[in-house]
Design a protein around this motif. Sequence first.
Motif, PDB file in Angstrom:
ATOM      1  N   ASN A 397     -77.783  66.258  19.239  1.00 18.92           N
ATOM      2  CA  ASN A 397     -76.327  66.358  19.400  1.00 18.92           C
ATOM      3  C   ASN A 397     -75.588  65.857  18.166  1.00 18.92           C
ATOM      4  O   ASN A 397     -76.172  65.681  17.102  1.00 18.92           O
ATOM      5  CB  ASN A 397     -75.888  65.694  20.700  1.00 18.92           C
ATOM      6  N   LEU A 398     -74.306  65.622  18.309  1.00 20.72           N
ATOM      7  CA  LEU A 398     -73.441  65.515  17.135  1.00 20.72           C
ATOM      8  C   LEU A 398     -72.883  64.120  16.928  1.00 20.72           C
ATOM      9  O   LEU A 398     -71.727  63.952  16.548  1.00 20.72           O
ATOM     10  CB  LEU A 398     -72.298  66.529  17.264  1.00 20.72           C
ATOM     11  N   THR A 423     -81.915  69.212  14.037  1.00 19.03           N
ATOM     12  CA  THR A 423     -80.854  68.898  14.986  1.00 19.03           C
ATOM     13  C   THR A 423     -80.905  69.883  16.150  1.00 19.03           C
ATOM     14  O   THR A 423     -80.821  71.089  15.952  1.00 19.03           O
ATOM     15  CB  THR A 423     -79.477  68.963  14.309  1.00 19.03           C
ATOM     16  N   PHE A 425     -79.670  70.485  20.471  1.00 20.26           N
ATOM     17  CA  PHE A 425     -78.531  70.209  21.334  1.00 20.26           C
ATOM     18  C   PHE A 425     -78.979  70.178  22.793  1.00 20.26           C
ATOM     19  O   PHE A 425     -79.602  71.116  23.283  1.00 20.26           O
ATOM     20  CB  PHE A 425     -77.447  71.269  21.145  1.00 20.26           C
ATOM     21  N   VAL A 440     -70.792  74.379  21.034  1.00 15.92           N
ATOM     22  CA  VAL A 440     -70.773  73.746  19.711  1.00 15.92           C
ATOM     23  C   VAL A 440     -69.990  74.611  18.726  1.00 15.92           C
ATOM     24  O   VAL A 440     -70.184  75.829  18.646  1.00 15.92           O
ATOM     25  CB  VAL A 440     -72.209  73.531  19.206  1.00 15.92           C
ATOM     26  N   SER A 445     -70.377  70.999  13.810  1.00 13.42           N
ATOM     27  CA  SER A 445     -71.696  71.004  13.166  1.00 13.42           C
ATOM     28  C   SER A 445     -71.586  70.604  11.701  1.00 13.42           C
ATOM     29  O   SER A 445     -72.428  69.854  11.190  1.00 13.42           O
ATOM     30  CB  SER A 445     -72.323  72.393  13.291  1.00 13.42           C
ATOM     31  N   ARG A 446     -70.575  71.098  11.029  1.00 14.13           N
ATOM     32  CA  ARG A 446     -70.375  70.728   9.625  1.00 14.13           C
ATOM     33  C   ARG A 446     -70.111  69.241   9.497  1.00 14.13           C
ATOM     34  O   ARG A 446     -70.656  68.571   8.605  1.00 14.13           O
ATOM     35  CB  ARG A 446     -69.204  71.520   9.046  1.00 14.13           C
ATOM     36  N   GLN A 448     -71.086  66.871  11.436  1.00 10.44           N
ATOM     37  CA  GLN A 448     -72.338  66.160  11.638  1.00 10.44           C
ATOM     38  C   GLN A 448     -73.252  66.289  10.423  1.00 10.44           C
ATOM     39  O   GLN A 448     -73.897  65.312  10.018  1.00 10.44           O
ATOM     40  CB  GLN A 448     -73.046  66.680  12.885  1.00 10.44           C
ATOM     41  N   TRP A 462     -81.688  73.617  11.598  1.00  9.72           N
ATOM     42  CA  TRP A 462     -81.122  74.086  12.865  1.00  9.72           C
ATOM     43  C   TRP A 462     -82.229  74.340  13.890  1.00  9.72           C
ATOM     44  O   TRP A 462     -83.261  74.913  13.589  1.00  9.72           O
ATOM     45  CB  TRP A 462     -80.379  75.404  12.678  1.00  9.72           C
ATOM     46  N   ILE A 489     -77.682  79.795  16.987  1.00  4.49           N
ATOM     47  CA  ILE A 489     -76.427  79.864  16.238  1.00  4.49           C
ATOM     48  C   ILE A 489     -76.074  81.268  15.770  1.00  4.49           C
ATOM     49  O   ILE A 489     -74.900  81.584  15.576  1.00  4.49           O
ATOM     50  CB  ILE A 489     -76.431  78.884  15.041  1.00  4.49           C
ATOM     51  N   HIS A 498     -71.019  81.134   8.769  1.00  2.00           N
ATOM     52  CA  HIS A 498     -72.050  80.141   8.473  1.00  2.00           C
ATOM     53  C   HIS A 498     -72.308  80.012   6.982  1.00  2.00           C
ATOM     54  O   HIS A 498     -72.703  78.940   6.510  1.00  2.00           O
ATOM     55  CB  HIS A 498     -73.350  80.498   9.201  1.00  2.00           C
TER      56      HIS A 498
END
Length: 895
Positions: A397-398, A423, A425, A440, A445-446, A448, A462, A489, A498
């Motif tokens: 998670n973040l 990472t 989730f 998310v 995400s960035r 984190q 990822w 993602i 992305h």
Amino acid sequence: MPETAAIADIESRALFERPTAAFRPSAYWFWHSIPDEATCRTQLADFQAKGIGTILIQARLALPREQYLSPHYLSAYRQAADIAAQLGLKLGIYDDYNWISGHAGGRTVEGRDELRERHLFWSSSADRQGTISRIHPAFTLKMGADIIAWQYEGGRIEWCEWTVETAVLHPSGPIEAYDRIVDVTSQVSITGSDRASCSYSYDGAVAFGWTLTVFISARSATSRIINYLLPEAAQRFIDVGLEPIATALGKSVPDPVGSVFYDQPAPGFYRWDQMAGNLGNSLLFAPALKDCVLSNTGVSFAVALLAVVRNVGPETLRLRALFHAAYSTLMNEAFFGTLRAWAEGKGIVLTGHEILAHVSSWAPNGGFTSIDPRVAPAVDFFGIDAIRHDTAVDANNLTPQLAPKMGDSVARSNGRSRCVVETYFTAERTEVRAAGQWEVTLEASRAQAIRLACLGTRQFLWHGVYQTDGLDNDPTPFTNPRFDFAPGINFEPWWPYHDLFAEEIARVSAFIEAAKPRAPVAILYPLYTAFAEGPRHGHATHIAAWCEQLLAQGCDFMFVSEADIANAAIEDRRLLASGLAFDAVVLPSVTVLETAVTIQKLDAFTKAGGRIWSSGETVSTVCTGERVSDSVGVTSHTTAIPNAETVSALLSTLTLDGPQISGQRPWQWIGRGVDGWWRMVVFNDGAEDISFDILLGDGFNYAIWDSEHGSVEAFAAVHKLTVELEPHEVRCIRLRQSDQAARPIGHLSSRPTLERNRLIALADGWTFAPDQDQAFVPISVDSGWEEQGFPAFSGTGIYRLSFTTETEADWVLELPTVHTAVTAYIDGTEAGRRGWRPYRLGLGRLAAGTHELELHVANTAANRYYDNTPYLGSGPDKSGLTATPLLIPLQNRPE
């Protein structure tokens, strides 16, 4: 600038402008079925276009296990590798099916039952008879029937070969001497057993006030997990799991396939009705363990085992620590050592991560609370890292967490630096954790990824990119790919953005690469305390408190091992260890040390003017047997968990080299390069603007390395640099003290100068459609589209507006809130893309008159994929625009 420094500077800048795959995001590519060539080519090209640098193919539970490593699978694997190479992608071998490295999708133990996990269970009784019953895997049982069916043949948890390994009689109360522990192993026998339990009997009598404790091993008859204490199990895994992949890849090994990645090798974390004592799960067992324990502890296996589960007198902590050290070393060498030798023979690097009980937490016990990490390769992080070639860790998670900091620390201890951070989730709005987080955002995400980079991450991994988005109307976790730790993602509506994320985070990482962190505080990783006391001991909460308080006050730190301290030099009141210089060492409720050499070096450090700060309990035991003095050179001690006031007072006694920050505190990383320049990453992960000053000596030159665009701009010397950061703005700043005349104040802000008195609020007249082919309908921009007739729409919605300007000007569009990424078009021409705040887009110079504005807004996949499932939560997530866009002219600059 010296020639070597100049070359390093050129290389650093080139790496920043065009980061290599080592810094770019990587991803697991989830194979839910065996892909054909068209799928491989389409998806890999898409991954490459979006900025992914490295792919690891991972067969997931949706792919039938019997297809794993089949000729068809290996052929597709080779084809995918060839396509990836054509695209310039790097590959790593993800080493197993689903996860838990070592089983090779069950092939390791097929026909080799002796390699299946064998465990030690124990039972204590005041009677001469007893049982071991209702054994269950505490960690995986709650994941559901599909996980059990994957790990156990037929979905049955069964046991066989029940064997009494040792049995002792001992006082029920305190044990004053070892001679009060009587080995009666030869007098205890198994009297009955089945697939789930066993009973035993002692042929003597248990006197009043005495207890019989029996340790019985059993081999799982059905588990596909291997016995990690057996090197032959690791070799068999290589033969049937890794060699087929390497052979299929052919000359793609070692380039572009340059690594093998292991993932959470661990036995079942079993519990049973009779379990009691200090250890929270069963131990793996192999005959070699007895000799290893005897060699390390100097006492019999029976005495050492009893110390593992209960108090056996003053030597308990020492024996317990030494037992677990022997157990851990045997496991590390048997499994990781065997894998390393194979990897080196192939010319590739061994990487991956073990079980991290601290995942998603700062406390070593704060993640997987249902396991005792001592029974798995999950405590001796420094020792494990010494065996692998590159460091990788696991994050969940973040939230900021221990994993990247521990990863960077063990890497530096072993002569490297920084780490890969996988990472994944887990769901937070449902108890079914595998449902993941399709909600998310790219912004989250960035944020984190930047925080992780500041904590020690080189590469963001990822978990993962998906082959398929799964099935509708099927909430089954794991086997429906949609709920296999989402998100995939590449099925997020924001995926087209992305590449912006990938370029920026790669540049931030490359910028950090050229410098060593300024980390004035070392935290001793209390390995032998963790071995002796267990995961629920206070060292865990004290570690968490030190980490959080130091970071909150802008002080970086590293973990060091006892070996790091023992091998450290002391110069200018600093401890030189792991390639860094420390002003202070923290002992977080450390009760047990491996060796007195650690104490001697710490004493020498304090005598040289260094600082040792401790909290909680103090050292009582040294495993080499030396007597512990009343003081271990501590310069400041608190029995309480350290708070902000305590840590602030301690930090005030340090004089830090390099740049200083005053004012509001951003997320930050500060380090110094071999060229003498300081480097800073500052990041505002909050919702409001922040402002702070940077100072360095009497004046300094600085340069802004723009991580968004890859450009570098140098500035003349200033005495002070005032920095303003908008929400989610990041800056990479390079600076060095200067003797030249300096301007009093420099100012750094990316916010353009706008004529807000002339702004136009674009509140009315908008129309909307979920795609170009559907009819546009009126919509409000003050609430999301999920409230206006599109509750389950996930994708890119299109907003349109005609507006009129009365004068020609350079116009900027500000979008106060966007959920979650946007592309703006003005009069049919793209004006820009944003995936995170600030959502401000330059529209260019517009003539007076009417113009057509079109905003393509991508939300997350949550509303689509959680619709009609138990995982949606309280209602659909916000989507699209939820505040009035503003059109504002740029202020004209004087000619």
